[in-house]
Design a protein around this motif. Structure first.
Motif, PDB file in Angstrom:
ATOM      1  N   THR A 135       0.827  -1.203   0.000  1.00  0.00           N
ATOM      2  CA  THR A 135       0.000   0.000   0.000  1.00  0.00           C
ATOM      3  C   THR A 135       0.861   1.252   0.000  1.00  0.00           C
ATOM      4  O   THR A 135       0.567   2.219  -0.716  1.00  0.00           O
ATOM      5  N   ILE A 163       1.305   6.749  -6.848  1.00  0.00           N
ATOM      6  CA  ILE A 163       0.212   7.686  -7.142  1.00  0.00           C
ATOM      7  C   ILE A 163       0.691   9.112  -6.940  1.00  0.00           C
ATOM      8  O   ILE A 163       0.385  10.001  -7.745  1.00  0.00           O
ATOM      9  N   SER A 164       1.434   9.350  -5.878  1.00  0.00           N
ATOM     10  CA  SER A 164       1.924  10.701  -5.592  1.00  0.00           C
ATOM     11  C   SER A 164       2.887  11.186  -6.667  1.00  0.00           C
ATOM     12  O   SER A 164       2.832  12.339  -7.081  1.00  0.00           O
ATOM     13  N   TRP A 211       0.792   4.200  -2.946  1.00  0.00           N
ATOM     14  CA  TRP A 211       0.574   5.629  -2.715  1.00  0.00           C
ATOM     15  C   TRP A 211       1.782   6.457  -3.122  1.00  0.00           C
ATOM     16  O   TRP A 211       1.649   7.609  -3.554  1.00  0.00           O
ATOM     17  N   ARG A 212       2.973   5.905  -3.026  1.00  0.00           N
ATOM     18  CA  ARG A 212       4.154   6.609  -3.505  1.00  0.00           C
ATOM     19  C   ARG A 212       4.074   6.781  -5.015  1.00  0.00           C
ATOM     20  O   ARG A 212       4.327   7.868  -5.550  1.00  0.00           O
TER      21      ARG A 212
END
Length: 135
Positions: A55, A62-63, A59-60
């Motif tokens: 997860t 996506i960022s 998110w890394r």
């Protein structure tokens, strides 16, 4: 009173046991015992760690690959809108020739800064006030 006396007498022994439990020899033996055991708790804990790592990686990504380009596109859009706004102001008459209505720039007393006529957020490119001019 009897339970209080037992607690007071047991406190030094409990402290000694806790100090003994924190020794590296005891901790390493306990860790070896828990690591060698295949129980549901350890399996679930490892699954949670793997899920957290996946997860965090998601998110890394996506960022980096989603948010950064969106911010750049939004910045370009804001810059273009800003320029369009100022192009619109070029078509208006000069500030000195505009009509100054009686409800604009009402002054009951001077401001405590500057010449007393300009507000704190005065912008000479947008705001104009001629003290002697009447409608």
């Amino acid at each position: 009173m009897f339970p209080q006396r037992q607690i007071l007498r047991a406190t030094p022994r409990l402290a000694a046991q806790l100090r003994a439990a924190n020794t590296p020899v005891f901790r390493s033996a306990l860790q070896r015992r828990l690591a060698s055991t295949e129980n549901a708790f350890l399996k679930e804990r490892e699954a949670v760690k793997e899920h957290a790592a996946a997860t965090a990686d998601l998110w890394r990504k996506i960022s980096i690959y989603g948010v950064v380009p969106a911010l750049i596109i939004a910045g370009i859009n804001a810059y273009n809108l800003w320029n369009e706004h100022w192009e619109h102001w070029e078509h208006l008459p000069p500030l000195e020739e505009r009509v100054e209505y009686p409800y604009q720039n009402i002054r009951t007393k001077n401001f405590p800064w500057g010449d007393g006529d300009k507000t704190l957020f005065w912008n000479d490119k947008v705001n104009y006030h001629h003290k002697d001019k009447t409608t």
